[in-house]
Scaffold this motif. Structure first.
Motif, mmCIF file in Angstrom:
data_model
loop_
_atom_site.group_PDB
_atom_site.id
_atom_site.type_symbol
_atom_site.label_atom_id
_atom_site.label_comp_id
_atom_site.label_asym_id
_atom_site.label_seq_id
_atom_site.Cartn_x
_atom_site.Cartn_y
_atom_site.Cartn_z
ATOM 1 N N LYS A 274 0.832 -1.200 0.000
ATOM 2 C CA LYS A 274 0.000 0.000 0.000
ATOM 3 C C LYS A 274 0.875 1.263 0.000
ATOM 4 O O LYS A 274 0.597 2.226 -0.735
ATOM 5 C CB LYS A 274 -0.924 0.000 1.207
ATOM 6 N N GLU A 278 0.906 4.008 -2.985
ATOM 7 C CA GLU A 278 0.599 5.414 -2.744
ATOM 8 C C GLU A 278 1.731 6.323 -3.222
ATOM 9 O O GLU A 278 1.495 7.388 -3.810
ATOM 10 C CB GLU A 278 0.341 5.640 -1.253
ATOM 11 N N GLN A 281 1.616 6.442 -7.009
ATOM 12 C CA GLN A 281 0.511 7.279 -7.475
ATOM 13 C C GLN A 281 0.804 8.762 -7.265
ATOM 14 O O GLN A 281 0.439 9.602 -8.086
ATOM 15 C CB GLN A 281 -0.780 6.885 -6.742
ATOM 16 N N LYS A 282 1.510 9.068 -6.168
ATOM 17 C CA LYS A 282 1.891 10.453 -5.922
ATOM 18 C C LYS A 282 2.867 10.929 -6.987
ATOM 19 O O LYS A 282 2.787 12.073 -7.468
ATOM 20 C CB LYS A 282 2.523 10.586 -4.535
#
Length: 344
Positions: A274, A278, A281-282
Protein backbone atom coordinates in the motif's frame (compact mmCIF):
# COMPACT_ATOMS: atom_id res chain seq x y z
CA UNK A 1 18.16 42.27 -15.86
CA UNK A 2 21.90 42.09 -16.37
CA UNK A 3 22.80 45.51 -14.95
CA UNK A 4 26.53 45.03 -15.58
CA UNK A 5 25.93 44.60 -19.30
CA UNK A 6 23.64 47.64 -19.43
CA UNK A 7 26.10 49.85 -17.55
CA UNK A 8 28.85 48.81 -19.94
CA UNK A 9 26.62 49.74 -22.86
CA UNK A 10 25.80 53.09 -21.25
CA UNK A 11 29.48 53.90 -20.77
CA UNK A 12 30.15 53.06 -24.42
CA UNK A 13 27.31 55.37 -25.46
CA UNK A 14 28.76 58.19 -23.32
CA UNK A 15 32.24 57.77 -24.78
CA UNK A 16 30.83 57.93 -28.31
CA UNK A 17 28.53 60.91 -27.71
CA UNK A 18 29.69 64.38 -28.72
CA UNK A 19 27.69 67.58 -29.02
CA UNK A 20 24.07 67.01 -29.99
CA UNK A 21 24.25 63.26 -29.46
CA UNK A 22 25.11 63.67 -25.77
CA UNK A 23 22.44 66.32 -25.36
CA UNK A 24 19.91 63.88 -26.87
CA UNK A 25 21.03 61.20 -24.41
CA UNK A 26 20.75 63.62 -21.49
CA UNK A 27 17.31 64.85 -22.54
CA UNK A 28 15.89 61.34 -23.00
CA UNK A 29 17.07 60.29 -19.54
CA UNK A 30 15.78 63.44 -17.88
CA UNK A 31 12.36 63.07 -19.50
CA UNK A 32 12.13 59.58 -17.99
CA UNK A 33 13.54 60.50 -14.58
CA UNK A 34 12.04 63.96 -13.93
CA UNK A 35 8.29 64.21 -14.45
CA UNK A 36 8.29 68.00 -14.94
CA UNK A 37 11.40 68.20 -17.11
CA UNK A 38 10.90 69.99 -20.44
CA UNK A 39 13.42 69.92 -23.29
CA UNK A 40 13.95 73.10 -25.31
CA UNK A 41 14.05 72.79 -29.07
CA UNK A 42 16.26 75.40 -30.82
CA UNK A 43 14.12 77.77 -32.88
CA UNK A 44 15.42 79.48 -36.01
CA UNK A 45 18.29 81.88 -35.55
CA UNK A 46 17.55 82.50 -31.87
CA UNK A 47 18.46 78.92 -30.86
CA UNK A 48 17.46 77.73 -27.37
CA UNK A 49 18.63 80.87 -25.54
CA UNK A 50 21.18 78.91 -23.49
CA UNK A 51 18.58 76.47 -22.15
CA UNK A 52 18.81 72.78 -23.09
CA UNK A 53 16.12 71.73 -20.64
CA UNK A 54 14.33 73.05 -17.58
CA UNK A 55 11.85 72.48 -14.76
CA UNK A 56 9.84 75.68 -14.70
CA UNK A 57 8.14 75.12 -11.33
CA UNK A 58 11.47 75.10 -9.48
CA UNK A 59 13.41 77.45 -11.74
CA UNK A 60 15.92 74.71 -12.54
CA UNK A 61 17.90 74.97 -15.80
CA UNK A 62 20.33 72.68 -17.59
CA UNK A 63 23.00 73.60 -20.14
CA UNK A 64 24.90 70.86 -22.03
CA UNK A 65 28.49 70.86 -23.24
CA UNK A 66 30.07 67.76 -24.83
CA UNK A 67 33.31 68.41 -26.74
CA UNK A 68 35.47 65.57 -28.04
CA UNK A 69 38.13 66.34 -25.43
CA UNK A 70 36.92 68.23 -22.34
CA UNK A 71 40.33 68.57 -20.58
CA UNK A 72 41.79 70.22 -23.69
CA UNK A 73 38.85 72.62 -23.93
CA UNK A 74 38.68 74.07 -20.43
CA UNK A 75 38.98 77.69 -21.57
CA UNK A 76 36.41 77.12 -24.32
CA UNK A 77 34.09 75.41 -21.82
CA UNK A 78 34.28 78.36 -19.40
CA UNK A 79 33.71 80.86 -22.19
CA UNK A 80 30.65 78.92 -23.37
CA UNK A 81 29.40 78.56 -19.82
CA UNK A 82 29.49 82.29 -19.17
CA UNK A 83 28.12 83.30 -22.56
CA UNK A 84 25.25 80.79 -22.52
CA UNK A 85 24.35 81.50 -18.90
CA UNK A 86 24.17 85.20 -19.70
CA UNK A 87 21.81 84.45 -22.59
CA UNK A 88 19.76 82.09 -20.43
CA UNK A 89 19.44 84.57 -17.57
CA UNK A 90 18.39 87.48 -19.76
CA UNK A 91 15.74 85.51 -21.65
CA UNK A 92 14.36 82.84 -19.31
CA UNK A 93 14.51 84.70 -15.99
CA UNK A 94 11.42 86.66 -16.97
CA UNK A 95 9.54 83.39 -17.65
CA UNK A 96 10.66 81.48 -14.56
CA UNK A 97 13.32 83.04 -12.29
CA UNK A 98 16.60 81.12 -12.47
CA UNK A 99 17.17 79.54 -9.04
CA UNK A 100 19.11 76.38 -9.91
CA UNK A 101 21.65 75.87 -12.68
CA UNK A 102 23.47 72.73 -13.87
CA UNK A 103 26.35 72.78 -16.33
CA UNK A 104 26.01 69.32 -17.92
CA UNK A 105 29.34 68.15 -19.34
CA UNK A 106 30.38 64.89 -20.94
CA UNK A 107 33.62 64.28 -19.06
CA UNK A 108 33.72 60.62 -20.16
CA UNK A 109 34.19 59.61 -16.52
CA UNK A 110 37.44 61.61 -16.23
CA UNK A 111 36.14 64.50 -14.16
CA UNK A 112 36.07 68.22 -14.92
CA UNK A 113 38.79 70.82 -14.43
CA UNK A 114 38.75 72.72 -11.10
CA UNK A 115 38.60 75.90 -13.20
CA UNK A 116 35.17 74.85 -14.48
CA UNK A 117 33.94 74.24 -10.91
CA UNK A 118 35.30 77.67 -9.92
CA UNK A 119 33.49 79.33 -12.84
CA UNK A 120 30.19 77.68 -11.91
CA UNK A 121 30.64 78.67 -8.26
CA UNK A 122 31.27 82.26 -9.36
CA UNK A 123 27.97 82.26 -11.26
CA UNK A 124 26.17 81.05 -8.15
CA UNK A 125 27.53 83.89 -6.06
CA UNK A 126 27.12 86.59 -8.70
CA UNK A 127 23.48 85.75 -9.47
CA UNK A 128 22.35 84.59 -6.02
CA UNK A 129 21.46 81.08 -7.16
CA UNK A 130 20.26 78.47 -4.68
CA UNK A 131 22.18 75.72 -6.51
CA UNK A 132 24.83 75.84 -9.22
CA UNK A 133 26.71 72.65 -10.03
CA UNK A 134 28.70 70.77 -12.64
CA UNK A 135 26.77 67.68 -13.74
CA UNK A 136 29.07 64.85 -14.93
CA UNK A 137 28.44 61.71 -16.98
CA UNK A 138 28.75 59.53 -13.85
CA UNK A 139 25.89 61.47 -12.26
CA UNK A 140 23.79 60.96 -15.40
CA UNK A 141 24.46 57.23 -15.12
CA UNK A 142 23.38 57.24 -11.46
CA UNK A 143 20.17 59.05 -12.33
CA UNK A 144 19.29 56.55 -15.06
CA UNK A 145 20.16 53.42 -13.08
CA UNK A 146 18.10 54.54 -10.10
CA UNK A 147 15.03 53.95 -12.27
CA UNK A 148 13.06 50.75 -12.85
CA UNK A 149 14.56 48.12 -15.15
CA UNK A 150 11.96 48.78 -17.84
CA UNK A 151 12.90 52.48 -17.95
CA UNK A 152 16.62 51.69 -18.20
CA UNK A 153 16.07 49.19 -21.00
CA UNK A 154 13.73 51.56 -22.82
CA UNK A 155 16.17 54.49 -22.71
CA UNK A 156 19.18 52.48 -23.83
CA UNK A 157 17.30 50.45 -26.39
CA UNK A 158 15.60 53.47 -27.93
CA UNK A 159 18.90 55.29 -28.42
CA UNK A 160 21.60 53.01 -29.76
CA UNK A 161 21.88 49.88 -27.74
CA UNK A 162 19.36 47.38 -28.94
CA UNK A 163 21.75 46.18 -31.60
CA UNK A 164 21.48 43.38 -34.12
CA UNK A 165 23.90 41.39 -31.99
CA UNK A 166 21.51 41.53 -29.03
CA UNK A 167 18.57 40.36 -31.13
CA UNK A 168 20.68 37.54 -32.53
CA UNK A 169 21.01 36.14 -29.01
CA UNK A 170 17.26 36.20 -28.42
CA UNK A 171 16.50 34.71 -31.81
CA UNK A 172 19.09 31.99 -31.22
CA UNK A 173 17.45 31.00 -27.92
CA UNK A 174 14.00 30.96 -29.52
CA UNK A 175 15.33 28.71 -32.30
CA UNK A 176 16.94 26.42 -29.71
CA UNK A 177 13.63 26.18 -27.86
CA UNK A 178 11.78 25.18 -31.01
CA UNK A 179 14.39 22.56 -31.91
CA UNK A 180 15.46 21.13 -28.54
CA UNK A 181 11.94 21.01 -27.11
CA UNK A 182 10.52 19.70 -30.42
CA UNK A 183 7.67 22.19 -30.10
CA UNK A 184 6.28 21.26 -33.51
CA UNK A 185 5.44 17.85 -32.03
CA UNK A 186 4.26 19.14 -28.66
CA UNK A 187 0.84 17.46 -28.82
CA UNK A 188 2.51 14.07 -29.14
CA UNK A 189 4.93 14.83 -26.29
CA UNK A 190 2.07 15.99 -24.08
CA UNK A 191 0.06 12.86 -24.84
CA UNK A 192 3.00 10.68 -23.83
CA UNK A 193 3.43 12.60 -20.58
CA UNK A 194 -0.23 12.00 -19.79
CA UNK A 195 0.51 8.29 -20.24
CA UNK A 196 3.44 8.61 -17.83
CA UNK A 197 6.39 8.53 -20.20
CA UNK A 198 8.74 10.50 -22.42
CA UNK A 199 11.29 9.53 -25.07
CA UNK A 200 14.84 9.26 -23.69
CA UNK A 201 16.26 11.29 -26.58
CA UNK A 202 13.79 14.07 -25.78
CA UNK A 203 14.86 14.08 -22.13
CA UNK A 204 18.44 14.53 -23.31
CA UNK A 205 17.36 17.29 -25.69
CA UNK A 206 15.41 19.03 -22.90
CA UNK A 207 18.52 18.94 -20.72
CA UNK A 208 20.60 20.40 -23.55
CA UNK A 209 18.21 23.36 -23.80
CA UNK A 210 18.47 24.19 -20.08
CA UNK A 211 22.26 24.02 -20.35
CA UNK A 212 22.22 26.43 -23.30
CA UNK A 213 20.01 28.88 -21.40
CA UNK A 214 22.06 28.94 -18.21
CA UNK A 215 25.33 29.33 -20.13
CA UNK A 216 24.06 32.25 -22.20
CA UNK A 217 24.91 35.79 -21.10
CA UNK A 218 21.76 37.62 -22.17
CA UNK A 219 21.91 41.30 -23.20
CA UNK A 220 19.50 42.46 -20.48
CA UNK A 221 17.39 44.56 -22.88
CA UNK A 222 14.21 42.47 -22.80
CA UNK A 223 13.65 41.59 -19.11
CA UNK A 224 10.23 39.99 -19.62
CA UNK A 225 11.46 37.72 -22.41
CA UNK A 226 14.60 36.78 -20.49
CA UNK A 227 12.53 36.01 -17.39
CA UNK A 228 10.24 33.81 -19.49
CA UNK A 229 13.23 31.94 -20.95
CA UNK A 230 14.73 31.31 -17.52
CA UNK A 231 11.30 30.31 -16.19
CA UNK A 232 10.79 27.87 -19.04
CA UNK A 233 14.22 26.32 -18.46
CA UNK A 234 13.43 25.87 -14.75
CA UNK A 235 10.14 24.07 -15.50
CA UNK A 236 11.86 21.83 -18.03
CA UNK A 237 14.58 21.02 -15.53
CA UNK A 238 11.98 20.06 -12.91
CA UNK A 239 10.23 17.72 -15.36
CA UNK A 240 13.50 16.07 -16.45
CA UNK A 241 14.59 15.51 -12.84
CA UNK A 242 11.23 13.93 -12.06
CA UNK A 243 12.11 11.13 -14.48
CA UNK A 244 15.87 10.89 -14.10
CA UNK A 245 16.21 11.33 -10.32
CA UNK A 246 13.32 9.28 -8.96
CA UNK A 247 12.97 5.72 -7.72
CA UNK A 248 9.51 5.65 -9.27
CA UNK A 249 10.70 5.96 -12.87
CA UNK A 250 13.03 3.90 -15.05
CA UNK A 251 14.70 4.00 -18.44
CA UNK A 252 13.31 1.15 -20.53
CA UNK A 253 15.45 -0.17 -23.37
CA UNK A 254 17.38 3.11 -23.49
CA UNK A 255 14.40 4.52 -25.34
CA UNK A 256 11.67 5.54 -22.91
CA UNK A 257 11.63 7.07 -19.46
CA UNK A 258 8.43 5.90 -17.80
CA UNK A 259 6.74 5.19 -14.51
CA UNK A 260 8.32 2.12 -12.93
CA UNK A 261 5.73 -0.49 -11.95
CA UNK A 262 8.14 -3.43 -11.67
CA UNK A 263 7.79 -3.42 -7.90
CA UNK A 264 4.28 -4.83 -8.33
CA UNK A 265 5.74 -8.14 -9.51
CA UNK A 266 7.43 -8.79 -6.18
CA UNK A 267 5.33 -10.21 -3.34
CA UNK A 268 5.09 -7.86 -0.37
CA UNK A 269 3.04 -7.47 2.79
CA UNK A 270 -0.24 -5.55 2.29
CA UNK A 271 1.01 -2.55 4.29
CA UNK A 272 4.28 -2.27 2.37
CA UNK A 273 2.45 -2.75 -0.93
CA UNK A 274 0.00 0.00 0.00
CA UNK A 275 2.81 2.41 0.88
CA UNK A 276 4.61 1.77 -2.39
CA UNK A 277 1.40 2.07 -4.37
CA UNK A 278 0.60 5.41 -2.74
CA UNK A 279 4.13 6.68 -3.42
CA UNK A 280 3.88 5.59 -7.07
CA UNK A 281 0.51 7.28 -7.47
CA UNK A 282 1.89 10.45 -5.92
CA UNK A 283 4.73 10.40 -8.46
CA UNK A 284 2.13 10.16 -11.25
CA UNK A 285 0.11 13.02 -9.80
CA UNK A 286 3.21 15.22 -9.48
CA UNK A 287 4.08 14.42 -13.10
CA UNK A 288 0.73 15.83 -14.18
CA UNK A 289 1.34 19.08 -12.29
CA UNK A 290 4.91 19.40 -13.62
CA UNK A 291 3.52 18.79 -17.12
CA UNK A 292 0.83 21.40 -16.55
CA UNK A 293 3.35 23.94 -15.23
CA UNK A 294 5.61 23.40 -18.22
CA UNK A 295 2.72 24.13 -20.58
CA UNK A 296 1.95 27.37 -18.72
CA UNK A 297 5.63 28.35 -18.92
CA UNK A 298 5.58 27.63 -22.66
CA UNK A 299 2.63 29.97 -23.13
CA UNK A 300 4.31 32.76 -21.15
CA UNK A 301 7.41 32.26 -23.27
CA UNK A 302 5.36 32.30 -26.49
CA UNK A 303 3.62 35.55 -25.51
CA UNK A 304 6.94 37.27 -24.77
CA UNK A 305 8.43 36.03 -28.05
CA UNK A 306 5.47 37.46 -29.96
CA UNK A 307 5.76 40.78 -28.14
CA UNK A 308 9.44 41.36 -28.81
CA UNK A 309 10.97 38.96 -31.34
CA UNK A 310 8.51 37.22 -33.65
CA UNK A 311 4.85 38.39 -33.79
CA UNK A 312 3.88 35.27 -35.75
CA UNK A 313 5.45 32.75 -33.36
CA UNK A 314 3.51 29.45 -33.75
CA UNK A 315 0.75 31.36 -35.54
CA UNK A 316 -0.46 32.81 -32.25
CA UNK A 317 -1.61 29.42 -30.96
CA UNK A 318 -1.46 28.38 -27.31
CA UNK A 319 0.28 25.25 -26.07
CA UNK A 320 -1.98 22.73 -24.31
CA UNK A 321 -1.99 19.72 -22.04
CA UNK A 322 -3.18 17.15 -24.56
CA UNK A 323 -5.11 14.14 -23.25
CA UNK A 324 -6.28 12.49 -26.45
CA UNK A 325 -7.56 9.36 -24.63
CA UNK A 326 -9.35 11.19 -21.84
CA UNK A 327 -7.18 9.58 -19.16
CA UNK A 328 -8.18 12.28 -16.68
CA UNK A 329 -11.56 13.08 -18.19
CA UNK A 330 -13.71 9.93 -18.13
CA UNK A 331 -12.29 8.64 -21.43
CA UNK A 332 -13.31 11.85 -23.19
CA UNK A 333 -10.45 13.55 -25.10
CA UNK A 334 -9.69 17.10 -24.00
CA UNK A 335 -7.11 19.88 -24.17
CA UNK A 336 -6.24 22.09 -21.20
CA UNK A 337 -4.71 25.57 -21.33
CA UNK A 338 -3.41 26.20 -17.78
CA UNK A 339 -4.13 29.60 -16.24
CA UNK A 340 -1.31 29.56 -13.68
CA UNK A 341 1.33 27.51 -11.91
CA UNK A 342 0.60 24.89 -9.26
CA UNK A 343 3.60 24.60 -6.96
CA UNK A 344 4.26 21.20 -5.43
Amino acid sequence: MNSGVLKTKFKLAVHEANGQKYEDLFVRIMMQCEQDFKPVKPHGNIGDRGNNGWISTSGRYYQCYAPEDLPANTETAIAKLNKDFGTLKSYWDTISPVREFYFVVNDRYQGASPHIYQAVSALKIEHGLTIAEVFLSGQLEEKLFSQKNEVIADVLGALVLESDADNVIYKHLVTQAIQKLELVYWLNTSDNLIAGGIAAKLVDSFAEFTTIVFRTNMPGLKPELEGAIYGLAARIDALVNHFTHSEHSSLFGNRIWSQDRSWKKIQRTPSVYKQMDEASQKWREELFYLHRNLVHALNIFATCVRNSVDPGFFMGQSFVVNDSLGTYNGLQPYELIPDGFIEL
